[in-house]
Design a protein around this motif. Structure first.
Motif, short mmCIF file in Angstrom:
data_model
loop_
_atom_site.label_atom_id
_atom_site.label_comp_id
_atom_site.label_asym_id
_atom_site.label_seq_id
_atom_site.Cartn_x
_atom_site.Cartn_y
_atom_site.Cartn_z
N ARG A 159 0.78 -1.22 0.00
CA ARG A 159 0.00 0.00 0.00
C ARG A 159 0.82 1.28 0.00
O ARG A 159 1.87 1.39 0.64
N ASP A 201 -0.80 9.70 5.21
CA ASP A 201 -0.90 9.92 6.66
C ASP A 201 -1.39 11.35 6.85
O ASP A 201 -0.92 12.27 6.18
N GLY A 204 2.16 7.85 3.21
CA GLY A 204 2.17 6.81 4.25
C GLY A 204 1.93 5.44 3.64
O GLY A 204 1.97 5.27 2.42
N GLY A 205 1.69 4.51 4.54
CA GLY A 205 1.57 3.10 4.12
C GLY A 205 2.87 2.44 4.52
O GLY A 205 3.95 2.86 4.07
N SER A 206 2.80 1.41 5.35
CA SER A 206 4.04 0.83 5.88
C SER A 206 5.06 0.47 4.80
O SER A 206 6.22 0.91 4.90
N ASN A 259 6.57 3.64 3.46
CA ASN A 259 7.52 4.25 4.41
C ASN A 259 8.86 3.51 4.37
O ASN A 259 9.92 4.12 4.37
N ALA A 268 -4.67 7.46 6.88
CA ALA A 268 -4.35 7.10 8.27
C ALA A 268 -4.30 8.40 9.06
O ALA A 268 -3.35 9.19 8.94
N ILE A 327 -3.95 5.31 15.62
CA ILE A 327 -4.16 5.59 14.20
C ILE A 327 -5.58 5.19 13.82
O ILE A 327 -6.03 4.09 14.14
N MET A 343 -7.71 4.44 10.72
CA MET A 343 -7.44 4.16 9.32
C MET A 343 -8.74 4.04 8.51
O MET A 343 -9.65 3.33 8.92
N ARG A 350 -2.42 -4.91 10.71
CA ARG A 350 -3.33 -3.79 11.03
C ARG A 350 -4.73 -4.39 11.17
O ARG A 350 -5.39 -4.70 10.16
N PHE A 390 4.49 5.64 16.47
CA PHE A 390 4.31 4.94 15.19
C PHE A 390 5.39 5.41 14.21
O PHE A 390 5.92 6.52 14.30
N GLY A 391 5.73 4.49 13.30
CA GLY A 391 6.85 4.77 12.40
C GLY A 391 8.12 4.11 12.87
O GLY A 391 9.09 3.96 12.12
N ASP A 420 8.66 0.84 10.75
CA ASP A 420 9.02 1.05 9.34
C ASP A 420 10.45 1.57 9.21
O ASP A 420 11.22 1.15 8.35
N CYS A 431 6.38 10.00 9.39
CA CYS A 431 7.11 8.74 9.21
C CYS A 431 7.95 8.86 7.95
O CYS A 431 9.18 8.93 8.01
O1 LIG Z 1 0.86 1.77 7.40
C1 LIG Z 1 -0.11 2.55 7.40
O2 LIG Z 1 -1.07 2.52 6.63
C2 LIG Z 1 -0.01 3.65 8.43
C3 LIG Z 1 1.33 4.35 8.19
O3 LIG Z 1 1.20 5.19 7.07
C4 LIG Z 1 1.76 5.15 9.41
O4 LIG Z 1 2.81 6.01 9.05
C5 LIG Z 1 2.24 4.16 10.42
O5 LIG Z 1 1.50 3.58 11.15
C6 LIG Z 1 3.69 3.81 10.36
O6 LIG Z 1 3.91 2.62 11.08
#
Ligand SMILES: O=C(O)C[C@@H](O)[C@H](O)C(=O)CO
Ligand SMILES: Nc1ncnc2c1ncn2[C@@H]1O[C@H](COP(=O)(O)OP(=O)(O)OP(=O)(O)O)[C@@H](O)[C@H]1O
Length: 336
Positions: free
Chosen positions: A19, A23, A44-46, A49, A102, A114, A116, A179, A271-272, A275, A311
């Protein structure tokens, strides 16, 4: 020895599949989202990132994913390009799907959450027609992320990518990235996570994420070493279990274990951490460093990112990471 092999004659170092989202991080910290009035927008999106972090460290990177046909999708694509990430395999949905959002809440450094929005998102519409065998074969490594297994056709696209990786000796990193919002049943989650983990060479997750996978087989609560041993009977050469502020522990198939502490951080939000840990860990391993050094660099990168607001934007350059390592001491908190 970490047991991982990387073919040196590949155009790309690592390609991520999964994904690409947005964010929206609360600007007003120290309060619940009900009282937050403004947010800052970041990519964003793990997996996004992680690949942004890897690119920031100088790796040759690519992404396989699907974007919404809207301003958010175009913002994400231009961001990837700005960071030198190959986006030739990032396609655009034409069915009206949207970009995952997110919203993050920073009530305190220890209380972050978070919210989402994951309904009808473009990233989960990635399908098997959009997975290029030649593209995957051009990379030393493939990074998959658990949330892409949550729905079809993304699920089948990831398993096809795993098959192409196996066929072309592409090393697979699996960041579990569980998630709950995106899944409907614990058993279904565990089934697909286990199937993907069996095809992965390096599995990175928190204790809770491994427990989720092991619940299905009534193994939950196994200790870290038992968890790691389970995956060495499949393709895994390296299993890393993260324990938040207590550090992380890595196991290699040759029976060695490696503990990493943390680096002190002025934590703004937690969070972050995962990643940024994964991006520096992958960069270090693929630079030929030891598992211990890779975990140390992962921890350092995490400390940098959790002290910053975003992130993706917060991912350090190699110069920043090495300066941080020169001026900060690891606290050997050690994992349980
Ligand atoms: O991963 C997600 O969809 C959320 C991330 O964008 C957010 O930055 C996060 O949770 C990073 O671990
Ligand atoms: N409070 C902290 N201070 C310093 N380092 C931390 C802290 N929390 C986490 N880290 C570092 O980040 C690594 C990953 O954090 P964690 O175990 O929370 O993974 P995660 O749950 O995947 O992260 P995320 O919150 O991004 O999903 C830890 O192993 C540790 O090295």
């Amino acid at each position: 020895m970490n047991g991982l092999q990387f073919d040196p004659d590949r155009r790309l170092d690592v390609v991520a599949v999964g994904r690409l989202c947005i964010d929206l991080n609360a600007n007003e910290t120290g309060r619940p989202m009900e009282e937050t009035m403004t947010f800052t927008k970041y990519v964003g999106g793990s997996p996004a990132n992680i690949i942004i972090g890897a690119a920031r460290l100088g790796m040759r990177t690519g992404f396989i994913g699907k974007l919404a046909d809207d301003q958010m999708g175009r913002f994400i694509r231009s961001y990837l390009r700005k960071d030198g990430i190959d986006d030739s395999q990032v396609c655009v949905d034409r069915t009206g799907a949207v970009t995952g959002l997110a919203f993050t809440e920073i009530k305190s450094p220890q209380e972050c959450s978070i919210l989402m929005y994951r309904d009808h998102v473009a990233d989960l519409l990635l399908n098997t027609e959009e997975i290029s065998e030649a593209y995957i074969a051009s990379s030393k490594a493939l990074l998959i992320s658990g949330t892409a297994l949550a729905q079809s056709p993304s699920r089948e696209a990831v398993f096809l990518a795993l098959e192409f990786a196996r066929k072309h000796n592409v090393t697979v990193f699996f960041d579990l990235d569980y998630r709950p919002y995106t899944w409907t049943s614990a058993a279904e989650t565990a089934v697909y996570y286990n199937l993907a983990a069996e095809k992965s060479h390096c599995i990175i997750g928190t204790r809770e994420e491994f427990d989720m996978m092991e619940n299905l087989y009534n193994l939950a609560g196994a200790d870290d070493q038992a968890t790691a041993a389970r995956w060495f009977s499949h393709q895994a050469e390296l299993v890393v279990i993260k324990h938040g502020g207590s550090g992380s522990i890595g196991y290699t198939a040759d029976g060695q274990s490696h503990r990493s502490g943390i680096f002190p951080a002025k934590v703004l939000k937690t969070f972050g951490a995962g990643d940024s840990y994964a991006s520096a860990f992958i960069h270090s391993l693929m630079s030929g460093h030891s598992v211990s050094e890779a975990m140390r660099r992962g921890s350092a990168s995490a400390s940098i990112v959790i002290s910053r607001h975003s992130c993706s934007d917060a991912m350090p350059t190699l110069e920043e990471l090495e300066e941080f390592l020169r001026t900060n001491e690891e606290v050997t908190a050690g994992a349980q």
